[in-house]
Enzyme design. Structure first.
Site, PDB file in Angstrom:
ATOM      1  NE  ARG A  81       3.303 -15.660 -42.993  1.00  0.00           N
ATOM      2  CZ  ARG A  81       2.244 -14.967 -44.570  1.00  0.00           C
ATOM      3  NH1 ARG A  81       1.594 -16.407 -44.453  1.00  0.00           N
ATOM      4  NH2 ARG A  81       2.093 -15.088 -45.307  1.00  0.00           N
ATOM      5  N   GLY A  82       2.075 -19.974 -40.140  1.00  0.00           N
ATOM      6  CA  GLY A  82       0.695 -20.711 -41.538  1.00  0.00           C
ATOM      7  C   GLY A  82       0.500 -19.845 -42.314  1.00  0.00           C
ATOM      8  N   GLY A  83      -0.295 -20.396 -43.710  1.00  0.00           N
ATOM      9  CA  GLY A  83      -0.798 -19.212 -44.537  1.00  0.00           C
ATOM     10  C   GLY A  83      -0.784 -19.016 -45.842  1.00  0.00           C
ATOM     11  CG  LEU A  84      -1.900 -18.944 -48.564  1.00  0.00           C
ATOM     12  CD1 LEU A  84      -3.300 -19.068 -49.923  1.00  0.00           C
ATOM     13  CD2 LEU A  84      -1.382 -20.618 -49.541  1.00  0.00           C
ATOM     14  CB  ILE A  85       1.338 -14.419 -51.200  1.00  0.00           C
ATOM     15  CG1 ILE A  85       2.392 -13.439 -51.438  1.00  0.00           C
ATOM     16  CG2 ILE A  85      -0.156 -13.656 -51.563  1.00  0.00           C
ATOM     17  CD1 ILE A  85       3.227 -12.874 -52.775  1.00  0.00           C
ATOM     18  N   GLY A 149      -0.775 -15.256 -38.851  1.00  0.00           N
ATOM     19  CA  GLY A 149      -1.012 -16.380 -39.615  1.00  0.00           C
ATOM     20  C   GLY A 149       0.646 -16.375 -38.329  1.00  0.00           C
ATOM     21  N   GLY A 160       2.587 -13.676 -36.262  1.00  0.00           N
ATOM     22  CA  GLY A 160       1.509 -13.387 -35.118  1.00  0.00           C
ATOM     23  C   GLY A 160       0.144 -12.674 -35.907  1.00  0.00           C
ATOM     24  CG  LEU A 161      -1.768  -9.446 -34.742  1.00  0.00           C
ATOM     25  CD1 LEU A 161      -1.675  -7.796 -35.278  1.00  0.00           C
ATOM     26  CD2 LEU A 161      -2.779  -9.578 -33.404  1.00  0.00           C
ATOM     27  CB  CYS A 178      -4.576 -14.624 -46.840  1.00  0.00           C
ATOM     28  SG  CYS A 178      -3.880 -13.645 -46.057  1.00  0.00           S
TER      29      CYS A 178
END
Length: 224
Positions: A81-85, A149, A160-161, A178
């Site tokens: 997915r996109g994004g960080l932790i 993400g 998703g969310l 994030c």
């Protein structure tokens, strides 16, 4: 001439492990990619056992930090997915839309914005004023109430969310959620000063999704 609305099916998976949810997502994605399949667009709703996940933007995570998080009693998973932790766990409503954007609009930017607007609309149904920021997700002031993400391949979405309902927020103390320094996290329960379990949020989320994505929706659980 009337336009046929996209059909979406919402499925409640209950509380399952993150890895199990990944497998279910992959099954739905593969069915979408199979031209002989007529699988509907799907929202997978669930809660997870405690797990920290990192996305594609995350630099290699230090093994010592990974072990530290695991020692807290949480799983640790690398994802596409996109994004960080971020953290997922009991009391958090997770929604994985497996959608063919060809049924809606072939734009990933549009899709992410629609997810944000869906959550903002849902928060409004609780009387909570939420908003977006330059950082992806949905915020109440400087505190993130919902992380977003996603992954999208051949216009089929996954991940998703994650909406904090009555989550144990102390799990977030162990990370920089994030990767955003100087911001906090919040939940429906904190904002409303009462216990709001995920099951209470589901009907409002599905209602907001139906309105925002202008679709028809069926659900395998009770909306009462």
């Amino acid at each position: 001439m009337s336009v046929t609305k996209a059909a979406v099916k919402a499925v409640h998976l209950g509380r399952i492990s993150y890895h199990s949810a990944l497998k279910i997502q992959q099954q739905h994605i593969q069915q979408h990619l199979d031209s002989s399949s007529n699988i509907p667009n799907t929202l997978l709703l669930c809660e997870h056992e405690p797990v920290y996940t990192i996305g594609l933007r995350q630099a290699p995570y230090p093994p010592a930090e990974e072990q530290r998080l695991k020692a807290l009693g949480a799983d640790f998973c690398r994802t596409n997915r996109g994004g960080l932790i971020t953290f997922h766990g009991p009391g958090q409503l997770v929604c994985y839309p497996i959608l063919n954007l060809g049924c809606f609009k072939k734009s990933v930017r549009w899709y992410v914005c629609e997810l944000e607007r869906t959550v903002i609309k849902m928060c409004g149904k609780f009387g909570i004023k939420a908003s977006t920021s330059p950082d992806t997700g949905v915020w109440v002031g400087d505190n993130k109430i919902c992380a977003i993400g996603i992954h999208c391949g051949r216009y089929i979405t996954s991940h998703g969310l994650a909406l904090n309902c009555n989550t144990d927020m102390s799990w977030f103390d162990n990370i920089v959620p994030c990767g955003i320094v100087g911001k906090g996290v919040t939940s429906l329960s904190q904002e409303l000063e009462r216990d709001v379990p995920p099951d209470e949020a589901i009907p409002k989320l599905l209602e907001a999704f139906t309105e925002q994505f202008n679709c028809t929706l069926t659900y395998n659980g009770s909306l009462s």
